[in-house]
Design an enzyme around this catalytic site. Structure first.
Site, PDB file in Angstrom:
ATOM      1  N   ASP A  44       0.883  -1.276   0.112  1.00  0.00           N
ATOM      2  CA  ASP A  44      -0.040   0.021  -0.047  1.00  0.00           C
ATOM      3  C   ASP A  44       0.765   1.427  -0.009  1.00  0.00           C
ATOM      4  O   ASP A  44       2.009   1.061   0.195  1.00  0.00           O
ATOM      5  CB  ASP A  44      -0.711  -0.143   1.305  1.00  0.00           C
ATOM      6  CG  ASP A  44      -1.892  -1.114   1.141  1.00  0.00           C
ATOM      7  OD1 ASP A  44      -2.343  -1.405   0.011  1.00  0.00           O
ATOM      8  OD2 ASP A  44      -2.091  -1.477   2.309  1.00  0.00           O
ATOM      9  N   TYR A  74       4.969  -9.825   7.571  1.00  0.00           N
ATOM     10  CA  TYR A  74       4.419  -8.455   7.615  1.00  0.00           C
ATOM     11  C   TYR A  74       5.355  -8.016   8.979  1.00  0.00           C
ATOM     12  O   TYR A  74       4.968  -8.813  10.005  1.00  0.00           O
ATOM     13  CB  TYR A  74       3.467  -8.176   7.692  1.00  0.00           C
ATOM     14  CG  TYR A  74       2.476  -8.529   6.202  1.00  0.00           C
ATOM     15  CD1 TYR A  74       2.622  -7.716   5.198  1.00  0.00           C
ATOM     16  CD2 TYR A  74       2.027  -9.777   6.128  1.00  0.00           C
ATOM     17  CE1 TYR A  74       1.881  -7.993   3.961  1.00  0.00           C
ATOM     18  CE2 TYR A  74       1.346 -10.254   4.840  1.00  0.00           C
ATOM     19  CZ  TYR A  74       1.544  -9.208   3.714  1.00  0.00           C
ATOM     20  OH  TYR A  74       0.979  -9.585   2.685  1.00  0.00           O
TER      21      TYR A  74
END
Length: 152
Positions: free
Chosen positions: A30, A89
């Site tokens: 993102d 992540y």
């Protein structure tokens, strides 16, 4: 219409090989998210000695904040998006009243006291295989909404 890592890589490949290629990444981040260990592939006709393609990409990527750590020849059936078997992540929270300096834009600052032990205990309830349909993008191409969380 903003600069992208993919666009910078494609421009660098063209500068080195003279070929218009499509760079395929294992996934996209993102906006504002930083990737470490991102894997991508492109198909080129030209052959390079070991290390030369990587070095050429890095030379043409300057001054972009992008670095190619390795470039290897892979089997013809390798596809960066679909050959990935895991993703990791890292979400960082700093628990401080002071404003951020070096970590600005990379860490979530929470100025109030946090109960890290309780947060860890709650996170453990998310371990295992779950259906993440609610969190999927409408154009998600994953075969299944089920994902397994191994560690939190």
């Amino acid at each position: 219409n903003a600069p992208t890592v993919q666009g910078a890589l494609e421009t660098a490949v063209k500068a080195i090989c003279g070929e218009d290629v499509r760079v395929h990444g294992a996934g996209r981040t993102d906006a504002g998210v930083h990737a470490r260990g991102q894997v991508a592939h492109c198909d080129i006709a030209k052959h390079f000695p070991p290390g030369r393609f990587r070095d050429g990409l890095n030379a043409h990527l300057r001054p972009n904040p992008i670095g190619v750590l390795a470039a290897d020849i892979v089997p013809d059936d390798f596809e960066a998006r679909f050959s990935a078997i895991k993703r990791h992540y890292l979400y960082r929270i700093t628990n401080t009243r002071a404003n951020l300096a070096l970590d600005i834009g990379r860490v979530w600052r929470v100025p109030r006291a946090l109960d890290a032990d309780m947060m860890h205990k709650a996170a453990q309830r998310l371990l295992g295989k779950h259906d993440f349909t609610t969190f999927r993008d409408t154009e998600c191409q994953a075969k299944s909404p089920e994902k397994t969380l191994d560690q939190l």
